[in-house]
Design an enzyme around this catalytic site. Structure first.
Site, short mmCIF file in Angstrom:
data_model
loop_
_atom_site.label_atom_id
_atom_site.label_comp_id
_atom_site.label_asym_id
_atom_site.label_seq_id
_atom_site.Cartn_x
_atom_site.Cartn_y
_atom_site.Cartn_z
N GLU A 102 2.52 -4.18 3.56
CA GLU A 102 1.08 -4.14 3.34
C GLU A 102 0.60 -5.48 2.80
O GLU A 102 1.34 -6.20 2.13
CB GLU A 102 0.81 -3.01 2.34
CG GLU A 102 -0.40 -2.18 2.37
CD GLU A 102 -1.55 -2.33 3.32
OE1 GLU A 102 -1.70 -3.35 4.02
OE2 GLU A 102 -2.38 -1.42 3.31
N ASP A 103 -0.63 -5.82 3.10
CA ASP A 103 -1.20 -7.05 2.56
C ASP A 103 -1.61 -6.87 1.11
O ASP A 103 -1.21 -7.63 0.24
CB ASP A 103 -2.39 -7.53 3.42
CG ASP A 103 -3.41 -6.42 3.71
OD1 ASP A 103 -3.27 -5.30 3.18
OD2 ASP A 103 -4.36 -6.69 4.48
N ASP A 106 -5.26 -1.87 -3.33
CA ASP A 106 -6.41 -1.86 -4.22
C ASP A 106 -6.40 -0.52 -4.95
O ASP A 106 -5.73 -0.37 -5.97
CB ASP A 106 -7.68 -2.11 -3.39
CG ASP A 106 -8.95 -2.20 -4.23
OD1 ASP A 106 -8.86 -2.18 -5.46
OD2 ASP A 106 -10.04 -2.30 -3.63
N LYS A 134 -4.07 -5.17 -6.88
CA LYS A 134 -5.15 -5.43 -7.84
C LYS A 134 -4.88 -4.72 -9.15
O LYS A 134 -4.68 -3.51 -9.19
CB LYS A 134 -6.49 -5.01 -7.26
CG LYS A 134 -6.93 -5.96 -6.17
CD LYS A 134 -8.35 -5.71 -5.76
CE LYS A 134 -8.65 -6.55 -4.53
NZ LYS A 134 -9.92 -6.17 -3.91
N PHE A 155 -12.86 -9.16 -4.88
CA PHE A 155 -12.67 -9.15 -3.44
C PHE A 155 -12.19 -10.52 -2.98
O PHE A 155 -12.81 -11.53 -3.27
CB PHE A 155 -13.97 -8.75 -2.73
CG PHE A 155 -13.75 -8.47 -1.28
CD1 PHE A 155 -13.21 -7.26 -0.87
CD2 PHE A 155 -14.04 -9.42 -0.31
CE1 PHE A 155 -12.96 -6.99 0.47
CE2 PHE A 155 -13.81 -9.18 1.03
CZ PHE A 155 -13.28 -7.95 1.42
N VAL A 156 -11.07 -10.53 -2.27
CA VAL A 156 -10.49 -11.80 -1.83
C VAL A 156 -10.36 -11.84 -0.30
O VAL A 156 -10.30 -10.79 0.35
CB VAL A 156 -9.09 -12.03 -2.46
CG1 VAL A 156 -9.21 -12.27 -3.96
CG2 VAL A 156 -8.14 -10.88 -2.18
N ASP A 162 -9.58 -10.03 5.36
CA ASP A 162 -10.85 -10.43 5.97
C ASP A 162 -12.06 -9.99 5.16
O ASP A 162 -11.99 -9.09 4.33
CB ASP A 162 -10.98 -9.78 7.35
CG ASP A 162 -11.22 -8.27 7.25
OD1 ASP A 162 -10.42 -7.59 6.58
OD2 ASP A 162 -12.22 -7.78 7.81
N ARG A 168 -9.27 -14.41 8.07
CA ARG A 168 -7.86 -13.97 8.05
C ARG A 168 -6.90 -15.15 8.21
O ARG A 168 -5.74 -15.07 7.80
CB ARG A 168 -7.60 -12.98 9.18
CG ARG A 168 -8.30 -11.63 9.04
CD ARG A 168 -7.72 -10.65 10.06
NE ARG A 168 -8.57 -9.49 10.29
CZ ARG A 168 -8.54 -8.38 9.56
NH1 ARG A 168 -7.74 -8.28 8.53
NH2 ARG A 168 -9.33 -7.36 9.86
P1 IMP Z 1 -6.84 0.67 -0.90
O1 IMP Z 1 -6.75 1.89 -0.02
O2 IMP Z 1 -8.00 0.76 -1.86
O3 IMP Z 1 -5.55 0.38 -1.63
O4 IMP Z 1 -7.22 -0.54 0.02
C1 IMP Z 1 -6.29 -1.17 0.82
C2 IMP Z 1 -6.89 -1.84 2.03
O5 IMP Z 1 -8.22 -2.29 1.77
C3 IMP Z 1 -6.08 -3.08 2.37
O6 IMP Z 1 -5.11 -2.78 3.34
C4 IMP Z 1 -7.13 -4.04 2.87
O7 IMP Z 1 -7.30 -3.88 4.27
C5 IMP Z 1 -8.40 -3.62 2.19
N1 IMP Z 1 -8.68 -4.45 1.00
C6 IMP Z 1 -8.55 -4.09 -0.31
N2 IMP Z 1 -8.90 -5.10 -1.13
C7 IMP Z 1 -9.28 -6.12 -0.33
C8 IMP Z 1 -9.75 -7.46 -0.60
O8 IMP Z 1 -9.90 -7.93 -1.73
N3 IMP Z 1 -10.02 -8.22 0.50
C9 IMP Z 1 -9.86 -7.77 1.78
N4 IMP Z 1 -9.43 -6.53 2.07
C10 IMP Z 1 -9.14 -5.71 1.02
MG MG Z 2 -9.17 -4.74 5.91
#
Ligand code: IMP
Ligand code: MG
Length: 186
Positions: A102-103, A106, A134, A155-156, A162, A168
């Site tokens: 995973e990238d 959050d 995060k 937000f990054v 993206d 990206r």
């Molecule tokens: P989560 O479900 O809240 O953990 O969000 C995860 C997904 O949200 C990641 O796979 C990203 O695609 C997107 N995401 C979360 N934070 C960021 C950010 O700061 N920049 C860009 N995409 C984000």
């Molecule tokens: Mg995304």
């Protein structure tokens, strides 16, 4: 600020060099952990494709690749936890050692949904490697076996991440200038 930084970036949080150093470290850990085993890397599109590509080339093991594409409902900068699968795995993972790549984590809702989804298919093992997470944002407890960088809750963009499908390809991660958001503020 150096001239090669994109005009829309207010601040670079983690440089390209720092990212590449961390990836070498993570790949070393993965190589040690899975020695003697075949690993299936499962990348979460689209964000993880840049990270997965660099990570995979540093892992000294036989590896195979698969990808899932998901989209979470909600605004473009916050995930809602309701995940829609846009592309499923190409291969069966029963009995396989699966490393979910995973990238960024959050809230953790996307990855915990995927964990449940993949666990139900009976892998021999299932672990997470996420380049960023995060601080203090996780809505659910998560065991990230191979964690990269903890970053502040902002937000990054860059390195696969993206805003509205842009940025990206930046080799670092950074924070956008408010002007770059247009009408859609995060
Ligand atoms: P989560 O479900 O809240 O953990 O969000 C995860 C997904 O949200 C990641 O796979 C990203 O695609 C997107 N995401 C979360 N934070 C960021 C950010 O700061 N920049 C860009 N995409 C984000
Ligand atoms: Mg995304």
């Amino acid at each position: 600020m150096s001239p090669e930084v994109h005009d829309d970036i207010a601040e670079v949080l983690i440089t390209a060099e720092e990212i590449q150093d961390k990836i070498r470290e993570l790949a070393k850990q993965v190589t040690e952990e899975y020695r003697g085993k075949d690993v299936l890397l499962v990348g979460v599109l689209k964000g993880a494709f840049v990270f997965m590509s660099d990570l995979a080339r540093e892992i000294q093991l036989p590896i195979e690749f698969d990808f899932m594409a998901v989209s979470s409902y909600g605004s473009s900068t916050k995930s809602s936890g309701v995940v829609r699968i846009l592309k499923d795995l190409d291969y069966e993972i029963t009995g396989r050692h699966v490393l979910l790549v995973e990238d960024i984590i959050d809230s953790g809702l996307t990855i915990s949904y995927l964990l449940r989804y993949l666990e139900a298919r009976g892998p021999a093992s299932l672990e997470i490697c996420s380049l960023f997470w995060k601080k203090g944002e996780q809505a659910v407890p998560l065991d990230v076996r191979f964690p990269g960088f903890e970053i502040p809750s902002v937000f990054v963009v860059g390195y696969g991440l993206d805003f509205a499908e842009r940025y990206r390809n930046l080799p670092y991660i950074g924070v956008l200038k408010p002007s770059a958001y247009g009408s859609e503020a995060p």
